[in-house]
Design a protein around this motif. Structure first.
Motif, PDB file in Angstrom:
ATOM      1  N   GLU A 423       0.856  -1.183   0.000  1.00 31.98           N
ATOM      2  CA  GLU A 423       0.000   0.000   0.000  1.00 31.98           C
ATOM      3  C   GLU A 423       0.894   1.236   0.000  1.00 31.98           C
ATOM      4  O   GLU A 423       2.092   1.154   0.230  1.00 31.98           O
ATOM      5  CB  GLU A 423      -0.904  -0.009   1.237  1.00 31.98           C
ATOM      6  CG  GLU A 423      -1.915  -1.153   1.223  1.00 31.98           C
ATOM      7  CD  GLU A 423      -2.777  -1.174   2.466  1.00 31.98           C
ATOM      8  OE1 GLU A 423      -2.828  -0.141   3.172  1.00 31.98           O
ATOM      9  OE2 GLU A 423      -3.373  -2.218   2.746  1.00 31.98           O
ATOM     10  N   SER A 424       0.280   2.400  -0.259  1.00 31.75           N
ATOM     11  CA  SER A 424       1.055   3.638  -0.315  1.00 31.75           C
ATOM     12  C   SER A 424       1.077   4.331   1.041  1.00 31.75           C
ATOM     13  O   SER A 424       0.062   4.358   1.731  1.00 31.75           O
ATOM     14  CB  SER A 424       0.435   4.605  -1.326  1.00 31.75           C
ATOM     15  OG  SER A 424       0.319   3.989  -2.569  1.00 31.75           O
ATOM     16  N   LYS A 425       2.225   4.877   1.388  1.00 32.36           N
ATOM     17  CA  LYS A 425       2.315   5.769   2.543  1.00 32.36           C
ATOM     18  C   LYS A 425       2.756   7.118   1.998  1.00 32.36           C
ATOM     19  O   LYS A 425       3.875   7.271   1.514  1.00 32.36           O
ATOM     20  CB  LYS A 425       3.319   5.236   3.566  1.00 32.36           C
ATOM     21  CG  LYS A 425       3.303   6.048   4.868  1.00 32.36           C
ATOM     22  CD  LYS A 425       4.119   5.346   5.941  1.00 32.36           C
ATOM     23  CE  LYS A 425       4.181   6.141   7.227  1.00 32.36           C
ATOM     24  NZ  LYS A 425       2.874   6.308   7.880  1.00 32.36           N
ATOM     25  N   ILE A 426       1.843   8.082   2.016  1.00 31.26           N
ATOM     26  CA  ILE A 426       2.107   9.409   1.455  1.00 31.26           C
ATOM     27  C   ILE A 426       2.397  10.376   2.595  1.00 31.26           C
ATOM     28  O   ILE A 426       1.568  10.542   3.497  1.00 31.26           O
ATOM     29  CB  ILE A 426       0.912   9.892   0.605  1.00 31.26           C
ATOM     30  CG1 ILE A 426       0.617   8.866  -0.509  1.00 31.26           C
ATOM     31  CG2 ILE A 426       1.181  11.266   0.015  1.00 31.26           C
ATOM     32  CD1 ILE A 426      -0.653   9.125  -1.288  1.00 31.26           C
ATOM     33  N   ILE A 427       3.570  10.983   2.571  1.00 29.48           N
ATOM     34  CA  ILE A 427       3.976  11.890   3.643  1.00 29.48           C
ATOM     35  C   ILE A 427       3.781  13.330   3.180  1.00 29.48           C
ATOM     36  O   ILE A 427       4.268  13.720   2.108  1.00 29.48           O
ATOM     37  CB  ILE A 427       5.438  11.629   4.055  1.00 29.48           C
ATOM     38  CG1 ILE A 427       5.533  10.219   4.650  1.00 29.48           C
ATOM     39  CG2 ILE A 427       5.933  12.646   5.069  1.00 29.48           C
ATOM     40  CD1 ILE A 427       6.732   9.465   4.330  1.00 29.48           C
TER      41      ILE A 427
END
Length: 714
Positions: A423-427
């Protein structure tokens, strides 16, 4: 017209239409047949319109009424940015294609009556026309405002709403070009006339921080605040557990207990206890926050939780199902605090079989709040610093890993499918701009908690299935045989096969396939196609099993803070434990649960779509600051219009077929390849390519790539 009179007239007309001797007639002919005077024809038209809206009758292009299957059917219209659309009709295998000139002004999501052409070439999608719009889906629209001299237009954010909305002078609330707005549609227009509306809210300028995500929240109708009566009820909730509330509960406060969650988690709804009596006997306790103690059936809190269905996790915020006073406070299993729980304590043997279990109302006290990172550092990395820091709990975590490995092996043995896509982890920075995107990989600790939650969910589901009590199950149907057949044909090109039995594929066959392709160049390609062949899981009142988990019984028991189905079944379980499930209550649940299941499935889909859209939005924004840069990627999709490429950070972009230089490329659907007609150059799923970021479209939330080898040299 009274309800009784309406019912009688509807019944009379239905009996007429069902008569074998009846031939479709126009309104005037029907009135003459039924001896209805001219003065009452409007009433006849009203009844016919109601039957049409219910999909019980149909009307031809010439205005003749009859049974719906004779010349029209009812379905949902799905629009396309290019103006055409499709209508999905329940019971029809294929959608009906609607050319742009035959949409009759239908908009995406509208419930419509459609007439499909009779003569169709074999295998070709049926084509038809919308003859009547029964129900409008877009009373309000979110979009981008463009102002002209004396009027304006709103370009809908949803690309499937392909028509701009005309805003007359004086109906714009003072909006200027660039504002994101909410429009109330006052006139849906027609074939030659644009929809018309008035602006009811200015969300903000398109360049203002937060406006982008707020637009998505508004577009999906996600609730921004709790109603006053809900907040009033939440404010009356106690901040700690009273001694009287513990009376009659099983006291487990002396057991060593931990929660294991992400670093940012604030709503901790599950805790674990574990012990081992001998080589072949584990006692696993899965303790879930007793949310129903504070959220009574029919209360404002309960009604709002059902309306929301689930918490929604967007990139920069959480829209919770319950107010923070509960979700982060008294219902959260915070370390060092007495908490009420509903526990499933299981006796499990060395092969992962649940030999016995007890479901009970309990009181617990968590000793340590652990993170996935810290636990993984202990069980996988054997990090000496972490092991020293949590010295007293290391044996407990080792025991957890031991049992989790056994449970996982048992699941895999029976055929449970494990898709492991990151999954994506967008900071984001403090202004909401994306500064980094990375894949959020599962680790040993996240899998461990998954294993324990899965076995608890299965155990509870099986218990209530055999008690034959009303319940809400999590079900996942067998894949569509046609899709499986297509998958089988495709993987044959790589030397793989899947066995079918009576046209169906057992989940064990899918897991065997995933095991065989692990580590091969075609792994990503086949994994993705296999996942796309699956159906969507949903909530139901009938237990039909969970295909993906190869489980005969499955429910959602472990997250009542953020999912309404879990909260609903907790209420049933507690009522049953207290001996309150008499005929009256069984009848009550039989009546309400089907709608609860539908509502929760619908809200889950809405949350998933909103989460996907915010991710796409921020990924697009992130890549817009990297135009001109090159990256290594993998072809993740091959279509007639181009190649989709996914980067290691999970961003996906499109290389349009027009940008594939040096040859004329043809889409080979059977082999999922793009083939150069003269050079025989091939691009296929899973192939590694080097791309250049060519551009982004913030409105459409898309990213365009170009193959770096197609670029002219300096």
């Amino acid at each position: 017209m009274t309800e009784d009179l309406l019912r009688q007239r509807k019944q009379m007309l239905m009996e007429l239409f069902q008569d074998k001797a009846y031939a479709p007639m126009k309104l005037k002919e029907l009135a003459m047949l039924l001896d209805i005077p001219k003065t009452q024809r409007e009433e006849l038209k009203e009844v016919l319109d109601i039957l049409l809206s219910e999909g019980k009758i149909g009307v031809s292009k010439k205005g003749k009424y009859g049974k719906p299957q004779e010349f029209s059917q009812v379905g949902v219209f799905f629009g396309h940015p290019k103006g055409f659309g499709f209508v999905t009709v329940e019971g029809l295998e294929r959608d009906v294609f609607i050319p742009a000139e035959k949409t009759a002004g239908a908009m995406h999501g509208d419930r419509v009556q459609v007439v499909a052409e009779e003569s169709q070439a074999k295998g070709k999608r049926p084509e038809g026309a919308v003859v009547k719009i029964l129900e409008r889906a877009n009373e309000t629209v979110i979009g981008y405002y463009q102002k002209n001299k004396s009027f304006g237009f709103v370009l809908p954010d949803n690309q499937k709403l392909f028509q701009d909305i005309f805003i007359p002078q004086g109906k714009d609330m003072g909006a200027v070009t660039g504002h994101k707005v909410v429009v109330k549609v006052t006139d849906f227009g027609g074939e030659r006339r644009k929809p018309e509306g008035r602006i009811t809210e200015i969300i903000g300028h398109v360049n203002d921080p937060g406006t982008d995500i707020l637009s998505i929240i508004k577009a999906y109708g996600l609730p921004e605040e709790f109603p006053p009566e809900v907040m009033r009820q939440a404010s009356l909730t106690a901040g700690e557990v009273d001694e009287r509330e513990m009376a009659g509960r099983l006291d487990l406060r002396e057991l060593p207990t931990v929660t294991i969650d992400g670093e940012d988690a604030k709503d901790l709804d599950d805790a674990i206890t574990i012990s081992k009596e001998n080589e072949d006997h584990y006692t696993l306790g899965v303790h879930i926050a007793d949310v129903t103690h504070y959220v009574q059936e029919g209360s404002p809190l309960d009604q709002e939780a059902l309306k929301r269905g689930t918490s929604v996790y967007l990139v920069d915020r959480v829209i919770p199902m319950l107010p923070h006073k509960l979700s982060n406070g008294i219902c959260s299993l915070n370390a060092g605090e007495d908490r009420l729980a509903l526990s499933c304590v299981m006796e499990i043997d060395g092969k992962g079989m649940v030999m016995g279990h007890k479901i009970a109302e309990t009181v617990i006290r968590v000793d340590r709040r652990m993170t996935y990172t810290a636990v993984n550092a202990i069980i996988a990395d054997r990090d000496p610093d972490r092991m020293k820091e949590y010295e007293e709990f290391v044996p407990m975590f080792d025991l957890m890993k031991e049992l989790a490995d056994i449970l996982r092996a048992r699941r895999r043995q029976r055929g449970s499918i494990d898709f492991d896509f990151p999954e994506s982890k967008i900071i984001l920075d403090h202004k909401g701009k994306p500064v980094d995107i990375k894949p959020y990989e599962r680790n040993g600790a996240t899998r461990l908690i998954e294993d324990f939650m899965l076995v608890a969910n299965e155990t509870v589901a099986e218990n209530y299935f055999w008690q034959e009590l009303p319940f809400v199950y999590r079900t996942h149907d067998y894949p569509d045989p046609e899709k499986m057949k297509g998958l089988g044909t495709f993987i044959n090109n790589f030397g793989y096969s899947i066995r079918t039995q009576n046209g169906e594929v057992h989940p064990k066959e899918i897991q065997k396939l995933l095991d065989r392709i692990e580590g091969t160049p075609e792994e990503a390609l086949i994994s993705r196609l296999t996942l796309r062949s699956m159906r969507q899981a949903k909530y139901t009142t009938i237990c039909t099993g969970h295909y993906g988990l190869a489980a005969n019984y499955y429910t959602h028991f472990t997250s009542p803070i953020r999912r309404y189905p879990d909260l609903q079944i907790h209420r049933i379980i507690k009522e049953n434990l207290r001996g309150g499930m008499g005929e009256k209550r069984i009848s009550h649940y039989d009546r309400i649960l089907p709608q609860v299941a539908v509502q929760c499935s619908t809200m889950e889909r809405r949350a998933d779509e909103a989460e996907r859209e915010t991710d796409k939005l921020k990924k697009c924004e992130y890549m817009s600051m990297r135009i001109g840069k090159t990256y290594e990627g993998v072809i993740s999709g091959v279509t007639a219009w181009g190649l989709y490429v996914e980067l290691p950070n999970t961003v996906e972009g499109l290389i349009r077929i027009s940008e594939l230089k040096g040859d004329y490329y043809i889409f080979d659907e059977k082999n999922m390849e793009m083939v150069g007609e003269n050079t025989n150059t091939r691009y296929k799923l899973g192939q590694k390519v080097t791309i250049l970021v060519a551009g982004t479209d913030r409105m459409a939330r898309t990213v365009d790539f170009a193959l770096s080898e197609n670029l002219p040299e300096d």
